[in-house]
Design a protein around this motif. Structure first.
Motif, PDB file in Angstrom:
ATOM      1  N   UNK A 173      -7.791   4.738  -7.666  1.00 57.48           N
ATOM      2  CA  UNK A 173      -7.684   5.959  -6.293  1.00 57.48           C
ATOM      3  C   UNK A 173      -8.991   5.213  -5.455  1.00 57.48           C
ATOM      4  N   UNK A 174     -10.525   4.173  -6.147  1.00 58.08           N
ATOM      5  CA  UNK A 174     -11.079   3.760  -4.813  1.00 58.08           C
ATOM      6  C   UNK A 174     -10.287   1.857  -5.186  1.00 58.08           C
ATOM      7  N   UNK A 175      -9.510   1.203  -5.508  1.00 55.85           N
ATOM      8  CA  UNK A 175      -9.428   0.344  -4.746  1.00 55.85           C
ATOM      9  C   UNK A 175      -7.852   0.604  -3.985  1.00 55.85           C
ATOM     10  N   UNK A 176      -7.460   1.788  -3.824  1.00 57.59           N
ATOM     11  CA  UNK A 176      -6.515   1.855  -2.599  1.00 57.59           C
ATOM     12  C   UNK A 176      -6.711   1.911  -1.894  1.00 57.59           C
ATOM     13  N   UNK A 177      -8.440   2.670  -2.171  1.00 58.52           N
ATOM     14  CA  UNK A 177      -9.254   2.933  -0.644  1.00 58.52           C
ATOM     15  C   UNK A 177      -9.753   2.214  -0.059  1.00 58.52           C
ATOM     16  N   UNK A 178     -10.099   1.179  -1.019  1.00 61.96           N
ATOM     17  CA  UNK A 178     -10.600  -0.461  -0.205  1.00 61.96           C
ATOM     18  C   UNK A 178      -9.942  -1.092   0.135  1.00 61.96           C
ATOM     19  N   UNK A 179      -8.618  -1.170  -0.419  1.00 65.84           N
ATOM     20  CA  UNK A 179      -7.238  -1.729  -0.071  1.00 65.84           C
ATOM     21  C   UNK A 179      -7.185  -1.589   1.845  1.00 65.84           C
ATOM     22  N   UNK A 238       1.088  -1.284   0.115  1.00 66.87           N
ATOM     23  CA  UNK A 238       0.037   0.223   0.107  1.00 66.87           C
ATOM     24  C   UNK A 238       1.001   1.404   0.004  1.00 66.87           C
ATOM     25  N   UNK A 239       1.890   1.808   0.393  1.00 65.88           N
ATOM     26  CA  UNK A 239       2.542   2.366   0.664  1.00 65.88           C
ATOM     27  C   UNK A 239       3.471   2.394  -1.216  1.00 65.88           C
ATOM     28  N   UNK A 240       4.035   1.354  -1.086  1.00 65.60           N
ATOM     29  CA  UNK A 240       4.241   1.259  -2.782  1.00 65.60           C
ATOM     30  C   UNK A 240       3.437   2.301  -4.085  1.00 65.60           C
ATOM     31  N   UNK A 241       2.022   1.566  -3.766  1.00 64.44           N
ATOM     32  CA  UNK A 241       0.913   2.510  -4.399  1.00 64.44           C
ATOM     33  C   UNK A 241       0.232   3.582  -4.162  1.00 64.44           C
ATOM     34  N   UNK A 286      -3.044 -10.494   1.323  1.00 69.85           N
ATOM     35  CA  UNK A 286      -2.220 -11.575   0.028  1.00 69.85           C
ATOM     36  C   UNK A 286      -3.366 -10.633  -0.721  1.00 69.85           C
ATOM     37  N   UNK A 287      -4.617 -10.624  -0.153  1.00 69.30           N
ATOM     38  CA  UNK A 287      -5.875 -10.055  -1.605  1.00 69.30           C
ATOM     39  C   UNK A 287      -5.496  -8.824  -1.519  1.00 69.30           C
ATOM     40  N   UNK A 288      -5.126  -7.877  -0.537  1.00 67.90           N
ATOM     41  CA  UNK A 288      -4.655  -6.830  -0.854  1.00 67.90           C
ATOM     42  C   UNK A 288      -3.644  -6.112  -1.899  1.00 67.90           C
ATOM     43  N   UNK A 289      -2.659  -6.913  -1.518  1.00 66.88           N
ATOM     44  CA  UNK A 289      -1.470  -6.854  -2.686  1.00 66.88           C
ATOM     45  C   UNK A 289      -1.887  -7.483  -4.049  1.00 66.88           C
ATOM     46  N   UNK A 290      -2.596  -9.089  -4.325  1.00 63.12           N
ATOM     47  CA  UNK A 290      -3.260  -8.682  -5.535  1.00 63.12           C
ATOM     48  C   UNK A 290      -3.986  -7.970  -6.447  1.00 63.12           C
ATOM     49  N   UNK A 291      -4.547  -6.983  -4.927  1.00 59.07           N
ATOM     50  CA  UNK A 291      -5.399  -6.117  -5.803  1.00 59.07           C
ATOM     51  C   UNK A 291      -4.476  -4.922  -6.470  1.00 59.07           C
ATOM     52  N   UNK A 292      -3.880  -4.838  -6.254  1.00 63.19           N
ATOM     53  CA  UNK A 292      -3.155  -3.371  -5.828  1.00 63.19           C
ATOM     54  C   UNK A 292      -1.838  -4.342  -7.209  1.00 63.19           C
TER      55      UNK A 292
END
Length: 377
Positions: free
Chosen positions: A263-269, A237-240, A317-323
């Protein structure tokens, strides 16, 4: 707080880790000199009984320390997480523990527990002979444990035999896409007699009467692995957030941060990871306060801790995959940071302590049934 003797700061160790993490990945293990650095900031005394010079931390505090390390490097966080292994070793006889900590409270334990290998009983103990996998951190370990199946004396629970590193052969066959530097090598032992007093029942009753050893043992072992995934997800998330303001695709499309879906997906993650962490840490503190009052942790406490740990590992794991998914073509390059982070985040979720079966067992216990997977409590 993690103790920092000799003026060594946690931040100094993290800065060194940032400089050396590629070195560790290339050699596929965290070396002994860095494990010694972790000892100096208290990681390997954080679960040592106070009666043997340790400074046992509440589980949530230790998990927070492991998570901070994992933000910098998941492999180092994974190895550091086994600073909690003294909760297992607290089931050894007190005389054995006194010998174990004779030279000080900072003891690094590496466990190669599977596949469990039968050992013939002898007059003094067990004749250990076999081949085990996944001995994370073994290159810098002070003692190594290997898994034996349960027997009548253990009530069917698995037993662990504790050996010195010179009694075992390390087979460096760790070639993986995630947690490359954990040094989770194979262990081979040939015909070593281990005295009975140097074995313990995994998850067995502690011989030390201090609060930490009344906290659910297997649940704690699950927690320290789950937070590695959380640290890796935080790094992603920091990288994103940083990359969002700078990366422009080859097509000339707007910067990532200018795209609504990014922006939406980063916020959701961010929301999902923060929510899973908050529940995880709040629940850990609740159970810890229960234990501090002198009350016995219940099966439901154990089930909820196991559930929160498995949930955090899965969400991480899902957060990283989504990013990865929303970051355009950049992550297809092998040097992109999200590639390594995705592999690292996968490992906790795949661990037997945190996999899909845990949800079924936790659900069974919450509905008043027996757990459906062995070693759940």
């Amino acid at each position: 707080m993690v103790h920092t003797p000799e003026g060594v700061g946690f931040g100094d160790v993290l800065a060194e880790l940032a400089r050396r993490r590629q070195e560790f990945r290339e050699q596929r293990y965290v070396p002994k000199d860095f494990i010694d650095r972790l000892k100096r900031i208290g990681i390997y005394r954080a679960a040592t009984p106070s009666k043997f010079g340790g400074q046992p931390l509440p589980p949530a505090e230790f998990c927070q320390a492991v998570e901070r390390i994992s933000v910098v490097d998941g492999s180092a966080g994974w190895v550091a997480s086994f600073g909690s292994a003294q909760i297992y070793l607290a089931a050894l006889p007190l005389e054995t523990q006194a010998e174990l900590y004779r030279d000080g409270p900072d003891v690094a334990f590496a466990g190669a527990l599977f596949p469990m290998q039968r050992a013939a009983a002898t007059e003094r103990g067990y004749l250990v002979d076999g081949h085990w996998k996944f001995a994370s951190g073994c290159m810098g370990a002070d003692v190594i444990g290997v898994g034996l199946p349960g027997d009548d004396d253990s009530g069917g629970k698995p037993r662990t035999a504790v050996l010195r590193p010179d009694q075992a052969e390390i087979v460096q066959d760790w070639d993986v896409v995630g947690m490359r530097a954990t040094g989770s090598f194979d262990i081979v032992v040939r015909g070593v007699e281990v005295p009975r007093e140097w074995t313990f029942i995994r998850g067995g009753a502690p011989t030390v009467d201090e609060p930490l050893y009344h906290y659910p043992t297997i649940a704690y072992a699950s927690q320290v692995l789950a937070v590695v995934g959380a640290g890796v997800a935080r790094a992603a998330l920091d990288h994103a957030r940083q990359a969002g303001g700078g990366y422009t695709g080859v097509t000339g499309a707007p910067k990532l941060a200018d795209r609504a879906y990014y922006r939406t997906e980063v916020a959701r993650a961010e929301a999902e990871l923060s929510s899973a962490r908050a529940w995880f840490y709040d629940l850990s503190d609740q159970v810890w306060q229960h234990v501090l009052r002198g009350d016995t942790a219940t099966d439901e406490h154990n089930a909820r801790l196991r559930l929160a740990s498995a949930h955090l590992a899965r969400v991480s794991s899902q957060v990283v995959d989504r990013l990865v998914e929303i970051s355009g073509t950049a992550p297809i390059y092998t040097a992109h940071p999200l590639r390594d982070l995705a592999g690292d985040a996968l490992v906790p979720k795949q661990h037997a302590f945190l996999g899909p079966a845990i949800f079924d067992s936790a659900g069974a216990v919450l509905m008043g049934l027996a757990p459906t997977s062995p070693g759940f409590r």
